[in-house]
Design an enzyme around this catalytic site. Structure first.
Site, PDB file in Angstrom:
ATOM      1  N   GLU A   1       0.835  -1.207   0.000  1.00 44.07           N
ATOM      2  CA  GLU A   1       0.000   0.000   0.000  1.00 44.07           C
ATOM      3  C   GLU A   1       0.867   1.253   0.000  1.00 44.07           C
ATOM      4  O   GLU A   1       0.800   2.066   0.912  1.00 44.07           O
ATOM      5  CB  GLU A   1      -0.869   0.017   1.272  1.00 44.07           C
ATOM      6  CG  GLU A   1      -1.699  -1.222   1.505  1.00 44.07           C
ATOM      7  CD  GLU A   1      -2.118  -1.394   2.959  1.00 44.07           C
ATOM      8  OE1 GLU A   1      -1.692  -0.599   3.824  1.00 44.07           O
ATOM      9  OE2 GLU A   1      -2.869  -2.332   3.234  1.00 44.07           O
ATOM     10  N   PRO A   2       1.704   1.426  -1.019  1.00 39.88           N
ATOM     11  CA  PRO A   2       2.575   2.607  -1.025  1.00 39.88           C
ATOM     12  C   PRO A   2       1.802   3.864  -1.413  1.00 39.88           C
ATOM     13  O   PRO A   2       0.953   3.825  -2.304  1.00 39.88           O
ATOM     14  CB  PRO A   2       3.604   2.265  -2.100  1.00 39.88           C
ATOM     15  CG  PRO A   2       2.870   1.371  -3.051  1.00 39.88           C
ATOM     16  CD  PRO A   2       1.859   0.618  -2.227  1.00 39.88           C
ATOM     17  N   GLY A   3       2.069   4.955  -0.746  1.00 31.33           N
ATOM     18  CA  GLY A   3       1.499   6.239  -1.121  1.00 31.33           C
ATOM     19  C   GLY A   3       2.608   7.157  -1.585  1.00 31.33           C
ATOM     20  O   GLY A   3       2.841   7.375  -2.773  1.00 31.33           O
TER      21      GLY A   3
ATOM     22  N   CYS B   1      -0.859  33.994   9.331  1.00 29.31           N
ATOM     23  CA  CYS B   1      -0.498  34.534  10.644  1.00 29.31           C
ATOM     24  C   CYS B   1      -0.167  33.436  11.642  1.00 29.31           C
ATOM     25  O   CYS B   1      -0.891  33.232  12.625  1.00 29.31           O
ATOM     26  CB  CYS B   1      -1.641  35.403  11.151  1.00 29.31           C
ATOM     27  SG  CYS B   1      -2.187  36.552   9.885  1.00 29.31           S
ATOM     28  N   GLU B   2       0.871  32.677  11.362  1.00 30.95           N
ATOM     29  CA  GLU B   2       1.362  31.615  12.246  1.00 30.95           C
ATOM     30  C   GLU B   2       2.871  31.546  12.066  1.00 30.95           C
ATOM     31  O   GLU B   2       3.355  31.580  10.939  1.00 30.95           O
ATOM     32  CB  GLU B   2       0.809  30.235  11.835  1.00 30.95           C
ATOM     33  CG  GLU B   2      -0.686  30.070  11.840  1.00 30.95           C
ATOM     34  CD  GLU B   2      -1.256  29.783  13.220  1.00 30.95           C
ATOM     35  OE1 GLU B   2      -0.485  29.465  14.158  1.00 30.95           O
ATOM     36  OE2 GLU B   2      -2.481  29.900  13.349  1.00 30.95           O
TER      37      GLU B   2
HETATM   38  C1  LIG Z   1      -0.745   6.062   5.194  1.00 29.68           C
HETATM   39  C2  LIG Z   1      -0.856   4.615   4.992  1.00 29.68           C
HETATM   40  C3  LIG Z   1      -0.211   4.004   3.917  1.00 29.68           C
HETATM   41  C4  LIG Z   1       0.696   4.751   2.979  1.00 29.68           C
HETATM   42  O1  LIG Z   1       1.807   5.290   3.611  1.00 29.68           O
HETATM   43  P1  LIG Z   1       3.017   5.868   2.723  1.00 29.68           P
HETATM   44  O2  LIG Z   1       4.048   6.211   3.699  1.00 29.68           O
HETATM   45  O3  LIG Z   1       2.490   7.058   2.000  1.00 29.68           O
HETATM   46  O4  LIG Z   1       3.433   4.789   1.789  1.00 29.68           O
HETATM   47  C5  LIG Z   1      -0.403   2.649   3.727  1.00 29.68           C
HETATM   48  N1  LIG Z   1      -1.177   1.918   4.547  1.00 29.68           N
HETATM   49  C6  LIG Z   1      -1.823   2.479   5.595  1.00 29.68           C
HETATM   50  C7  LIG Z   1      -2.673   1.619   6.457  1.00 29.68           C
HETATM   51  C8  LIG Z   1      -1.684   3.824   5.852  1.00 29.68           C
HETATM   52  O5  LIG Z   1      -2.291   4.369   6.908  1.00 29.68           O
END
Ligand SMILES: *Cc1c(COP(=O)(O)O)cnc(C)c1O
Length: 435
Positions: free
Chosen positions: A287-289, A356-357
């Site tokens: 699950e890469p983001g 304004c922070e």
């Molecule tokens: C945020 C998240 C990801 C992705 O994380 P990255 O660091 O962006 O790869 C994958 N799985 C779960 C459950 C997450 O909460």
């Protein structure tokens, strides 16, 4: 890796000059490279080809419809965390049956919607959630595919706000108790125990914590496979990217410089994990983001003022923490480069927004080329957790977004109009209005 570079002193995204996009669409402006998105996805997919695997892009890192459509077309599934995200998958032309649903707070309505869309699995974070999913599924006369998120209690060695795999945080169910949870869940008639999941944190720059977590959980996964016939093991996301990459001179891509090499390559990741997972006989989900979207995007901004105070030199720009909150939120580093290459001595500069922070900054005391009013800058590696975390704080509208593909570009999110910021607000009936 990415496709942003100088060509003859001008900054480009693929075959399009970034300055030309700012002229057309204004600033602040997010720009994404389609080529980078696809190549990041593909390199990971290729590295894992020795395994039966599936990539579910963590869309919370970047959920622009055009970005998601690009990845869906490459074959990606999606890791979603809300009904809104699942509806976005469908709006972007993605396949809900390739989606996993994560998050500790799923509501009944969200569970119902996800079941109706036949998602691949719920990644379940607690026993009450298992019971709730079972109840909703039974009302719909369905069997809900579930995986329980195991918390392996491994320190991912990353920023504390993005560590998720230790008992200090709210995620998953303790490693020691998982077998009992599956045994009890197996008695719930409307659940299908389809897999097991974990995710230990984000922006991991070494492969060691991944390998340690997988090794620790593996015997448990084997038992669950034998007892309950699970089909998949999701090892989560979290692959880190390079944020610090000084630009090389000439037209060379700067990642080719030895000091700017990728920290955690798909090859390193795959080499460490494939041997551990190969014999398991399960489908491996990742699950890469950030790995896919992070270096595929930049945020472009214009310098409004240069201000000197005492011993500080501020470049005040038209983007702010409402556009990109990562520095304020996580103290994160983002490389900053002018759109027109500048030579000459560097000046220690704080690049800040107009909010304004005091936490509204993009860098502090950074040696940068001398900036002047009207210069445009690119804040690099802004494709993940950038626009998605944007807000309208200070009644500033959300930035526009552009997708580039070779020499083509498309506006994929209009700049928000100011009026739309308060369009859902109204005066109380007893208020005195101006006629
Ligand atoms: C945020 C998240 C990801 C992705 O994380 P990255 O660091 O962006 O790869 C994958 N799985 C779960 C459950 C997450 O909460």
């Amino acid at each position: 890796m990415h496709d942003f570079r100088y060509i003859d002193g001008r900054f480009y995204c693929e075959g399009v000059s970034v300055e030309s996009l700012v002229k057309k669409h204004g600033s602040p402006l997010y720009i994404y490279s389609q080529k980078t998105l696809v190549s990041n996805y593909q390199r990971l997919d290729d590295a894992l080809k020795g395994l039966d695997h599936r990539i579910c892009f963590a869309m919370k890192s970047n959920s622009n419809l055009a970005v998601m459509n690009t990845l869906a077309s490459s074959g990606s599934g999606f890791d979603v965390v809300s009904e809104g995200e699942l509806r976005r998958v469908i709006a972007a032309g993605g396949d809900p049956t390739k989606c996993v649903f994560a998050g500790v707070g799923k509501t009944e309505q969200e569970i119902r919607y996800a079941l109706e869309q036949n998602i691949y699995a719920f990644n379940v974070e607690s026993e009450p959630e298992l019971e709730r999913i079972n109840r909703v599924a039974s009302k719909l006369k369905k069997k809900a595919p579930v995986a329980v998120r195991v918390n392996p209690n491994i320190d991912a060695n990353t920023h504390s706000k993005i560590t998720t795999g230790t008992y200090e945080n709210k995620f998953g169910i303790a490693f020691e108790t998982i077998e009992g949870v599956y045994a009890r869940a197996s008695k719930l008639k409307n659940l299908h125990l389809r897999g097991i999941q974990m995710h230990i944190g984000s922006q991991l720059t070494e492969v060691k914590p991944f390998a340690a977590a997988v090794s620790k959980v593996l015997p448990l996964v084997e038992k669950l496979k034998a007892s309950f016939g699970i089909e998949f093991f999701s090892i989560g996301g979290g692959l880190g990217i390079v944020y610090q990459q000084a630009l090389a001179s000439g037209t060379n891509a700067w990642w080719k410089r030895p000091e700017a090499k990728e920290i955690l390559t798909p090859a390193i990741y795959a080499q460490a994990l494939i041997p551990l997972l190969k014999g398991l006989g399960l489908c491996i989900l990742i699950e890469p983001g950030r790995f896919i979207s992070g270096n595929a995007g930049i945020l472009v901004s214009r310098v409004e003022y240069i201000k000197r105070t005492g011993n500080k030199n501020f470049a005040i720009v038209d983007a702010a923490m409402n556009d990109l909150v990562r520095p304020a939120f996580y103290d994160s580093f983002h490389e900053i480069v002018p759109l027109r290459r500048k030579t000459g001595v560097k000046v220690s500069t704080d690049v800040v927004g107009g909010i304004c922070e005091s936490s509204d900054y993009f860098c502090k005391d950074r040696p940068l080329p001398k900036l002047v009013e009207g210069d445009c800058i690119a804040i690099l590696s802004a494709g993940a957790y950038g626009s998605v975390m944007g807000s309208t704080y200070n009644s500033r509208s959300l930035a526009a977004e552009v997708l580039v593909n070779g020499k083509k570009s498309a506006l994929v999110r209009q700049r928000q109009s100011l009026e739309s910021i308060w369009q859902y607000e109204s005066l109380a009936p007893w208020s005195t209005t101006r006629e």
